[in-house]
Design an enzyme around this catalytic site. Structure first.
Site: not given
Length: 380
Positions: A179-183
């Site tokens: 997900h975009p919140r992950k690096i």
């Protein structure tokens, strides 16, 4: 004043070029790029097999299914986690049973798990919360003799290490998020990694409607072979478009983790000098990628969490309240989800916040965040 976000993906021309190449190939669904991404991810994480999925939630769903979890089973999970950790057992007909977490790391421990186990416990979902590696060995020492499968929810943990190896390398099965919140992001997407070849084979089949021949294999033949559906499956596929981005992101991962750890060290040094704040740190058994840099506002603080968030917002700094307590959410507030005390979970949920941390964050931006923390502590 420019707003400082909590997180923003690091993407550039390399990802654009990778996407263009897939579009030009004429095949954008699950295919060769997905297979390449699976191989590369497994190699980086020290896993035997990797199966790409549409999200970490679907990866958890498949992990539970291939591990044999179903109706009538209990699955012990932390309440201190994103709601998907509790939802996945529900999808397969099992009962999520909530356990408390360690107040320092925010992770399940053998001690918090043991009091939550039931005679029907078939699996445990061990979360590496915010990228902080959980102590897998102690949890497996408790669960393995009891025949309880430990599924590692490594959604946030790509780039973290455990006892000198990549997180997830010692797990029978693990689930990952892009997900975009992950690096490491593919926009949306996930992965199952496992040491069990049979589990990997079944997960591959189930993610594509349980068909006997994949869509890409049928496309490769002028005369497509007939397919069969031996069980009810799902559409949990990743696309080649996503995988192409993932391959670029995977190559960036070491640099991203190095920068995030440098920024985290800057926060930790400053916060150690501010009364009433405690910053997340590496546990003794591993290193954190600092996917989320969270801070606890302690009882001795002259301000509470909400006041601090207001002060940050006034300075155009976007912070977030800490990880939710799933047992407080309407979906799980009623019903029987075990009787373990969740005192540490509630304390962390009520008193933690997540500070901005992302690869492109400048030193001056971090200084601006720290200045707000200092002025709040001084009641300036």
């Amino acid at each position: 004043m420019t707003r400082i976000n909590v997180m923003q993906p690091w993407m550039g021309q390399e990802e654009i070029a990778a996407l263009a190449a897939v579009v030009e190939s004429g095949w954008v669904a699950q295919g060769a790029r997905v297979a390449e991404f699976e191989t590369a991810f497994a190699a980086m994480q020290g896993a035997e097999h990797a199966v790409a999925t549409s999200s970490c939630t679907t990866a958890l769903h498949l992990a539970l299914l291939v591990a044999g979890v179903g109706d009538g089973d209990d699955v012990v999970v932390p309440s201190f986690s994103f709601i998907a950790t509790a939802n996945a057992p529900t999808y397969v007909g099992a009962r999520p049973v909530f356990a408390d977490v360690d107040p320092t790391t925010g992770n399940l421990t053998a001690a918090t798990l043991e009091v939550a186990l039931t005679p029907a416990t078939r699996a445990v979902v061990l979360v590496d919360q915010g990228g902080v590696p959980a102590d897998l060995e102690s949890v497996r020492a408790l669960c393995d003799p009891r025949g309880i499968v430990v599924i590692e929810d490594a959604a946030c943990a790509a780039g973290s290490t455990y006892r000198g190896s990549p997180v997830g390398a010692g797990a029978d099965i693990a689930a990952w998020s892009f997900h975009p919140r992950k690096i490491l992001t593919t926009g949306e997407g996930g992965m199952v990694t496992t040491a069990d070849a049979a589990w990997a084979t079944r997960a591959r089949r189930l993610r594509e409607h349980a068909m006997s021949a994949s869509a890409s294999a049928r496309h490769a033949n002028v005369l497509a072979p007939p397919e069969e559906y031996a069980e009810v499956g799902f559409n949990f596929r990743m696309t080649d478009l996503q995988a192409a981005v993932g391959l670029v992101q995977l190559a960036r991962l070491p640099e991203v983790v190095e920068r995030r750890r440098s920024l985290a060290a800057g926060y930790q040094k400053a916060i150690a000098e501010i009364d009433g704040l405690r910053a997340v740190t590496d546990p003794s058994w591993g290193t954190c990628n600092y996917q989320s840099f969270w801070v606890e506002v302690e009882e001795a603080s002259p301000f509470d969490r909400e006041e601090l968030m207001v002060r940050l917002a006034e300075a155009e700094v976007s912070a977030r309240r800490g990880i939710m307590a799933a047992h407080r959410q309407p979906a799980y507030r009623t019903g029987d989800h075990g009787a373990a005390s969740l005192r540490a979970t509630e304390r962390l949920t009520d008193n933690t916040l997540i500070l901005p941390l992302f690869h492109q964050m400048s030193d001056s931006e971090q200084t601006r965040v720290i200045d707000v923390l200092r002025s709040a502590a001084a009641k300036a």
